[in-house]
Design an enzyme around this catalytic site. Structure first.
Site, PDB file in Angstrom:
ATOM      1  CG  ASP A  47      -2.507   0.518  -0.769  1.00  0.00           C
ATOM      2  OD1 ASP A  47      -1.310   0.545   0.211  1.00  0.00           O
ATOM      3  OD2 ASP A  47      -2.492  -0.157  -1.683  1.00  0.00           O
ATOM      4  CD  GLU A  58      -6.154  -2.998  -1.126  1.00  0.00           C
ATOM      5  OE1 GLU A  58      -5.346  -3.514  -1.528  1.00  0.00           O
ATOM      6  OE2 GLU A  58      -7.462  -3.031  -1.459  1.00  0.00           O
TER       7      GLU A  58
END
Length: 516
Positions: A393, A436
């Protein structure tokens, strides 16, 4: 000794008179004449009662005899024929009434002079028809019979007309039966095509079905199917049948049918123009015509069906079809089936994409990844192949959103998605797992190779230059965890959990690094 003569009443009864030998002689002559008179009476009665007219020409070519029926059969007046009349005079009068031509009269005269039999028909002014037959007599001359055959000829004509009507009806019935058989066969073929098309799960399967069925349903033809690209600027060659391959791309303006919004047939009209996507050679000796059919689904044109016909198919032989127009009508029905199937598959693909893809990045979503992992783990175990995943991420992404806004954050996520598509192939499933966080599945890849691939990805992200509007965004970094399939880590959940644990270790070790 002289026989005694009867006397009195007995003598009168026996035909003798008591007046002597002279009286007896007269009685004997009268008795001898009676049979001849009776024979003439019977003969005349029979001849005059016949339906036929009878005329006898003597050796000197004059009328020797005719029966009473003759005047009625030939519609003659008493002055038109009499015993002793010359045959030529009789013929002349017939010509004058228009019942006989001079040519036929000459032919009859020649046959008569040769003593031959002859037959002909005479057409009277009243419309009746008389059949005439003449036969020579042993002593010379001819006996001629005249038979009224008007009703017979009428019946023959009616019978012939009835036969012709029956033949026409039979031909029409046979043609109707043939047409119905063709129609039933076409319906059957369309039904089979529709069944197969609706069973297709992808466009590639659909194109294979179209190729196989068109080759069989449109014999003696070759053709192509073109489908609009997603950009709608060109039509891509989807498939073809026959020995002429489809072009890679054509433009809508190249086809008269797409420009005019309806099917277009070339090769039947005096004024016609070749489509831009058709080679002029295709309209030469071996290929004499073609037709183009827009493929329309739900009011939207999705493609084009192009069918070319060989010369002999255009001229006379259309297989199951009565004509080129019949073939085109069937092809239009095929196009309708294809258009609906293409629209359904595309709609199904769109719905599936919506269910398995992330709308922001275009990558696969969490649901698809879990299904793909489950399937790939089973295949890897069965074939004893390695399997690895990469989980990462963006570092400090919440702070990035707070400082630059969520739109800028979305731009970063889209850039990461584009970068993943560049680094990994279609078989290596790229997924936005949530927020994310991203995951990449690497089939047939061991842990060391996966670590190297992850490091290449990390370096690419570190060097990424991002712009949002007129501004350049700060650089971003990612923390990556890598995990591989083992006996202990052998299901999607445990594999992802192992990769996530490695990713959090990378964050704990300062971020922007790879851990396994």
């Amino acid at each position: 000794m002289t026989k005694a003569q009867p006397s009195g009443r007995r003598a009168a009864k026996c035909g003798y008179r008591a007046t002597g030998n002279g009286a007896r002689a007269r009685v004997s002559k009268q008795k001898a004449a009676r049979p001849a008179v009776r024979q003439d009476f019977v003969r005349d009665a029979i001849i005059n009662s016949m339906e036929q007219g009878i005329l006898v020409w003597g050796p000197d070519d004059t009328c020797a005899f005719f029966n009473e029926r003759l005047h009625h059969v030939l519609e003659l007046r008493d002055s038109d024929l009499a015993v002793g009349m010359d045959r030529k005079e009789f013929v002349r009068r017939c010509e004058g009434r228009g019942e006989q031509t001079s040519k036929s009269a000459e032919e009859i005269t020649e046959a008569t002079e040769r003593g031959e039999s002859f037959s002909f028909e005479r057409y009277l002014r009243s419309g009746r028809t008389v059949a005439i037959t003449a036969r020579p007599l042993p002593q010379g001359g001819h006996v001629v019979t005249f038979t009224d055959v008007t009703e017979t000829r009428k019946l023959v004509l009616e019978l012939e007309e009835a036969k012709q009507a029956a033949e026409i009806a039979r031909t029409q019935s046979q043609s109707a039966l043939t047409t119905e058989k063709r129609r039933q066969q076409q319906i059957h073929n369309l039904s089979r095509l529709g069944e197969w098309l609706q069973s297709c799960k992808s466009l590639d399967e659909l194109y294979d079905v179209v190729t196989a069925h068109m080759l069989r349903m449109l014999p003696g033809t070759t053709g192509e199917l073109y489908i609009y690209s997603n950009s709608r600027d060109v039509l891509d060659g989807a498939c073809h049948w026959g020995d002429v391959p489809a072009l890679d791309h054509i433009h809508a303006d190249d086809c008269w049918s797409l420009r005019r919004g309806r099917s277009y047939i070339y090769g039947t009209d005096d004024v016609e123009f070749v489509c831009g996507h058709v080679d002029e050679q295709d309209c030469s000796d071996s290929w004499k015509g073609y037709f183009c059919i827009p493929i329309v689904a739900h009011g939207d044109t999705v493609g084009l069906l192009h069918v070319k016909m060989k010369a002999h198919e255009r001229e006379q032989d259309f297989g199951e079809f009565a004509s080129i127009h019949d073939m085109r009508a069937f092809a239009i029905q095929c196009a309708e089936q294809i258009s609906l199937a293409v629209a359904n598959v595309k709609l199904r693909d769109q719905l599936r994409d919506q269910s398995i893809r992330d709308p922001l990045t275009g990558l696969f979503n969490r649901r698809y990844l879990l299904e793909a992992l489950r399937s790939e783990i089973g295949r890897s175990v069965k074939k004893d192949k390695p399997l690895s995943i990469i989980s990462f991420d963006a570092d400090h992404f919440k702070r990035f959103n707070d400082n630059h806004g969520h739109d800028a954050g979305d731009a970063v996520l889209r850039s990461l998605g584009e970068l993943l598509r560049k680094h990994f192939s279609a078989d290596e499933v790229n997924c936005r797992f949530g927020g994310e966080e991203f995951v990449v599945m690497l089939p047939e890849t061991d842990l060391d190779t996966a670590r190297k691939r992850a490091e290449e990805l990390r370096a690419s992200v570190e060097g990424l230059k991002l712009r949002y509007g007129e501004h350049t965004l700060p650089s971003i970094s990612i923390s990556i965890g890598v995990a591989s399939l083992t006996d202990e880590c052998c299901d999607p959940q445990s594999l992802i959990a192992t990769a996530d644990a490695a990713m959090y270790k990378a964050k704990d070790d300062g971020r922007n690094c790879v851990k396994a």
